[in-house]
Design a protein around this motif. Structure first.
Motif, PDB file in Angstrom:
ATOM      1  N   VAL A   1      -8.104  -2.217  -2.999  1.00 20.92           N
ATOM      2  CA  VAL A   1      -6.846  -1.565  -2.668  1.00 20.92           C
ATOM      3  C   VAL A   1      -5.889  -2.557  -2.014  1.00 20.92           C
ATOM      4  O   VAL A   1      -6.264  -3.674  -1.659  1.00 20.92           O
ATOM      5  CB  VAL A   1      -7.070  -0.364  -1.722  1.00 20.92           C
ATOM      6  CG1 VAL A   1      -7.937   0.688  -2.373  1.00 20.92           C
ATOM      7  CG2 VAL A   1      -7.679  -0.829  -0.389  1.00 20.92           C
ATOM      8  N   GLY A   2      -4.663  -2.106  -1.833  1.00 20.20           N
ATOM      9  CA  GLY A   2      -3.650  -2.929  -1.193  1.00 20.20           C
ATOM     10  C   GLY A   2      -2.272  -2.558  -1.688  1.00 20.20           C
ATOM     11  O   GLY A   2      -2.125  -1.795  -2.649  1.00 20.20           O
ATOM     12  N   PRO A   3      -1.241  -3.085  -1.062  1.00 23.03           N
ATOM     13  CA  PRO A   3       0.131  -2.739  -1.446  1.00 23.03           C
ATOM     14  C   PRO A   3       0.517  -3.321  -2.790  1.00 23.03           C
ATOM     15  O   PRO A   3      -0.137  -4.224  -3.323  1.00 23.03           O
ATOM     16  CB  PRO A   3       0.968  -3.357  -0.316  1.00 23.03           C
ATOM     17  CG  PRO A   3       0.132  -4.483   0.191  1.00 23.03           C
ATOM     18  CD  PRO A   3      -1.286  -4.017   0.081  1.00 23.03           C
ATOM     19  N   THR A   4       1.585  -2.810  -3.342  1.00 30.37           N
ATOM     20  CA  THR A   4       2.104  -3.293  -4.611  1.00 30.37           C
ATOM     21  C   THR A   4       2.456  -4.771  -4.523  1.00 30.37           C
ATOM     22  O   THR A   4       2.898  -5.260  -3.479  1.00 30.37           O
ATOM     23  CB  THR A   4       3.340  -2.475  -5.026  1.00 30.37           C
ATOM     24  OG1 THR A   4       3.786  -2.883  -6.295  1.00 30.37           O
ATOM     25  CG2 THR A   4       4.472  -2.605  -4.009  1.00 30.37           C
ATOM     26  N   ALA A   5       2.195  -5.495  -5.611  1.00 30.52           N
ATOM     27  CA  ALA A   5       2.561  -6.916  -5.754  1.00 30.52           C
ATOM     28  C   ALA A   5       1.715  -7.864  -4.919  1.00 30.52           C
ATOM     29  O   ALA A   5       2.038  -9.054  -4.823  1.00 30.52           O
ATOM     30  CB  ALA A   5       4.047  -7.140  -5.443  1.00 30.52           C
ATOM     31  N   VAL A   6       0.608  -7.384  -4.350  1.00 23.43           N
ATOM     32  CA  VAL A   6      -0.196  -8.256  -3.506  1.00 23.43           C
ATOM     33  C   VAL A   6      -1.190  -9.085  -4.309  1.00 23.43           C
ATOM     34  O   VAL A   6      -1.753 -10.061  -3.812  1.00 23.43           O
ATOM     35  CB  VAL A   6      -0.935  -7.429  -2.428  1.00 23.43           C
ATOM     36  CG1 VAL A   6      -2.160  -6.730  -3.010  1.00 23.43           C
ATOM     37  CG2 VAL A   6      -1.308  -8.291  -1.233  1.00 23.43           C
ATOM     38  N   GLY A   7      -1.434  -8.710  -5.574  1.00 28.13           N
ATOM     39  CA  GLY A   7      -2.335  -9.498  -6.415  1.00 28.13           C
ATOM     40  C   GLY A   7      -3.610  -8.796  -6.815  1.00 28.13           C
ATOM     41  O   GLY A   7      -4.597  -9.444  -7.189  1.00 28.13           O
ATOM     42  N   LYS A   8      -3.607  -7.446  -6.800  1.00 32.77           N
ATOM     43  CA  LYS A   8      -4.826  -6.693  -7.120  1.00 32.77           C
ATOM     44  C   LYS A   8      -5.273  -6.904  -8.562  1.00 32.77           C
ATOM     45  O   LYS A   8      -6.471  -7.040  -8.831  1.00 32.77           O
ATOM     46  CB  LYS A   8      -4.608  -5.191  -6.868  1.00 32.77           C
ATOM     47  CG  LYS A   8      -4.325  -4.827  -5.422  1.00 32.77           C
ATOM     48  CD  LYS A   8      -4.271  -3.321  -5.205  1.00 32.77           C
ATOM     49  CE  LYS A   8      -3.150  -2.651  -5.960  1.00 32.77           C
ATOM     50  NZ  LYS A   8      -1.799  -3.058  -5.486  1.00 32.77           N
ATOM     51  N   THR A   9      -4.326  -6.920  -9.500  1.00 31.98           N
ATOM     52  CA  THR A   9      -4.684  -7.014 -10.917  1.00 31.98           C
ATOM     53  C   THR A   9      -5.423  -8.311 -11.214  1.00 31.98           C
ATOM     54  O   THR A   9      -6.502  -8.303 -11.824  1.00 31.98           O
ATOM     55  CB  THR A   9      -3.417  -6.917 -11.790  1.00 31.98           C
ATOM     56  OG1 THR A   9      -2.817  -5.631 -11.610  1.00 31.98           O
ATOM     57  CG2 THR A   9      -3.767  -7.106 -13.265  1.00 31.98           C
ATOM     58  N   LYS A  10      -4.862  -9.422 -10.788  1.00 32.36           N
ATOM     59  CA  LYS A  10      -5.467 -10.725 -11.073  1.00 32.36           C
ATOM     60  C   LYS A  10      -6.856 -10.841 -10.458  1.00 32.36           C
ATOM     61  O   LYS A  10      -7.808 -11.277 -11.114  1.00 32.36           O
ATOM     62  CB  LYS A  10      -4.564 -11.838 -10.555  1.00 32.36           C
ATOM     63  CG  LYS A  10      -5.065 -13.241 -10.885  1.00 32.36           C
ATOM     64  CD  LYS A  10      -4.085 -14.301 -10.412  1.00 32.36           C
ATOM     65  CE  LYS A  10      -4.570 -15.703 -10.762  1.00 32.36           C
ATOM     66  NZ  LYS A  10      -3.610 -16.760 -10.280  1.00 32.36           N
ATOM     67  N   LEU A  11      -6.997 -10.417  -9.204  1.00 34.72           N
ATOM     68  CA  LEU A  11      -8.292 -10.537  -8.546  1.00 34.72           C
ATOM     69  C   LEU A  11      -9.308  -9.586  -9.157  1.00 34.72           C
ATOM     70  O   LEU A  11     -10.484  -9.944  -9.325  1.00 34.72           O
ATOM     71  CB  LEU A  11      -8.155 -10.269  -7.051  1.00 34.72           C
ATOM     72  CG  LEU A  11      -9.450 -10.418  -6.251  1.00 34.72           C
ATOM     73  CD1 LEU A  11      -9.990 -11.841  -6.350  1.00 34.72           C
ATOM     74  CD2 LEU A  11      -9.243 -10.038  -4.782  1.00 34.72           C
ATOM     75  N   SER A  12      -8.889  -8.378  -9.512  1.00 30.91           N
ATOM     76  CA  SER A  12      -9.839  -7.416 -10.076  1.00 30.91           C
ATOM     77  C   SER A  12     -10.434  -7.926 -11.378  1.00 30.91           C
ATOM     78  O   SER A  12     -11.629  -7.726 -11.649  1.00 30.91           O
ATOM     79  CB  SER A  12      -9.147  -6.067 -10.310  1.00 30.91           C
ATOM     80  OG  SER A  12      -8.156  -6.159 -11.319  1.00 30.91           O
ATOM     81  N   ILE A  13      -9.643  -8.594 -12.187  1.00 26.96           N
ATOM     82  CA  ILE A  13     -10.135  -9.140 -13.451  1.00 26.96           C
ATOM     83  C   ILE A  13     -11.140 -10.262 -13.184  1.00 26.96           C
ATOM     84  O   ILE A  13     -12.175 -10.371 -13.853  1.00 26.96           O
ATOM     85  CB  ILE A  13      -8.957  -9.613 -14.318  1.00 26.96           C
ATOM     86  CG1 ILE A  13      -8.150  -8.399 -14.778  1.00 26.96           C
ATOM     87  CG2 ILE A  13      -9.439 -10.424 -15.512  1.00 26.96           C
ATOM     88  CD1 ILE A  13      -6.822  -8.733 -15.398  1.00 26.96           C
ATOM     89  N   GLU A  14     -10.852 -11.066 -12.181  1.00 29.44           N
ATOM     90  CA  GLU A  14     -11.784 -12.134 -11.806  1.00 29.44           C
ATOM     91  C   GLU A  14     -13.100 -11.547 -11.318  1.00 29.44           C
ATOM     92  O   GLU A  14     -14.188 -12.029 -11.674  1.00 29.44           O
ATOM     93  CB  GLU A  14     -11.152 -13.002 -10.714  1.00 29.44           C
ATOM     94  CG  GLU A  14     -11.853 -14.327 -10.476  1.00 29.44           C
ATOM     95  CD  GLU A  14     -11.637 -15.322 -11.600  1.00 29.44           C
ATOM     96  OE1 GLU A  14     -12.365 -16.338 -11.615  1.00 29.44           O
ATOM     97  OE2 GLU A  14     -10.763 -15.095 -12.465  1.00 29.44           O
TER      98      GLU A  14
END
Length: 313
Positions: free
Chosen positions: A9-22
């Motif tokens: 979780v975390g706020p918008t634009a913090v980088g969740k998508t990139k890290l989740s894929i990793e």
């Protein structure tokens, strides 16, 4: 044994998508969308929906499962998310729930039961008509008068929940907040909560920059397409990134003013997201400011933490 689950979780634009894929690539995982508006088809740019190139072969679930004219509740999401978690775990994969819609995440992960009773379609229709004639703030003012705790937790623009809270009080005489929080909630799964944070000034810069990129990528055209289908009042179009352009379409402001309003709303939303997750879940936080230059190192630290919590060998 309970299924293992990562919640990111975390706020918008913090980088969740990139890290989740990793994380998914390193931990044999599949990703479950935890954003209330990425479930809708045709809402791609404004919701920062993951592209096939970004996904890099990692399966994503609960994206594009409804048309933007459909209603979809937190209870619907609870059912679908839990079923998806069971299915992913049943295939020997690790479910990774990623999102910024705090209440959806909470409803899916915890032993959460929605308030029972208090259904009155006629009264609900009256409230919806009042919202159209006097605005969302008028309903939120009513809610503050009878249930200040719920009013503090529910944003004025979240009409579905504001109306539901008023409906429950009208029919049962009990506050919505009393039914929601009358017992301590516990996770249904063996869950590791990961939160991403960032220096506020840097995060706001990233939000503004991302919105400029969205506009360049065709956000205005995406919103106009949905607006022209008569979906102005649809639940989906109340999302940040869409409703800010309605005044522009109706000649009430300039495009520049609409974009500036979108940036302000997005920054305020990011602040609310961080506050909500910090207060509602037992999250272990990682600062993504350093990850901008050292992403691989941060990813390794997060993976190591998850492995320690799950006792992977």
């Amino acid at each position: 044994m309970r299924e293992k689950l990562i919640v990111l979780v975390g706020p918008t634009a913090v980088g969740k998508t990139k890290l989740s894929i990793e994380l998914a690539k390193h931990l044999n995982g599949e990703i479950i969308n935890g954003d209330a508006f990425q479930i809708y088809r045709g809402m791609d740019i404004g919701t920062a929906k993951v592209s096939s190139e970004e996904a890099n072969g990692v399966p994503h679930h609960l994206i594009d499962i409804r048309n933007p004219g459909d209603n979809y509740s937190a209870a619907d999401y609870q059912r679908d998310a839990r079923q998806t978690i069971h299915e992913i775990a049943g295939r020997g994969k690790l479910p990774i729930l990623v999102g910024g819609t705090g209440f959806y995440v909470k409803a899916a992960v915890y032993d959460y039961h929605f308030p029972s009773g208090g259904s009155n379609p006629a009264y609900r229709a009256d409230l919806e008509e009042l919202a159209q004639s006097e605005g969302a703030e008028a309903l939120h003012t009513r809610l503050r008068a009878v249930d200040p705790v719920s009013a503090a937790r529910i944003h004025p623009n979240n009409l579905v929940r504001v109306i539901r809270a008023l409906e429950v009080f009208h029919e049962t005489g009990r506050r919505f907040s009393e039914q929601e929080y009358e017992k301590k909630l516990t996770p249904l799964f063996e869950t590791v909560f990961i939160g991403l944070t960032m220096n506020r000034d840097l995060l706001y810069q990233r939000i503004d920059s991302r919105i400029d990129q969205m506009v360049d990528q065709g956000l205005l055209q995406e919103v106009c397409s949905l607006y022209s289908q008569g979906l102005r009042d649809a639940q989906a179009l109340q999302a940040i990134g869409y409703k800010e352009f309605f005044p522009y379409f109706e000649n009430q402001c300039t495009l520049e003013q609409a974009v500036d309003q979108l940036k302000r709303n997005s920054r305020h939303y990011a602040k609310r997201q961080f506050t909500w997750f910090k207060g509602q879940m037992n999250v272990h936080w990682f600062d993504m400011g350093e990850a901008l230059n050292h992403f691989s190192q941060t990813a390794v630290e997060v993976i190591r933490y998850i492995e320690e919590q799950f006792s992977f060998y």
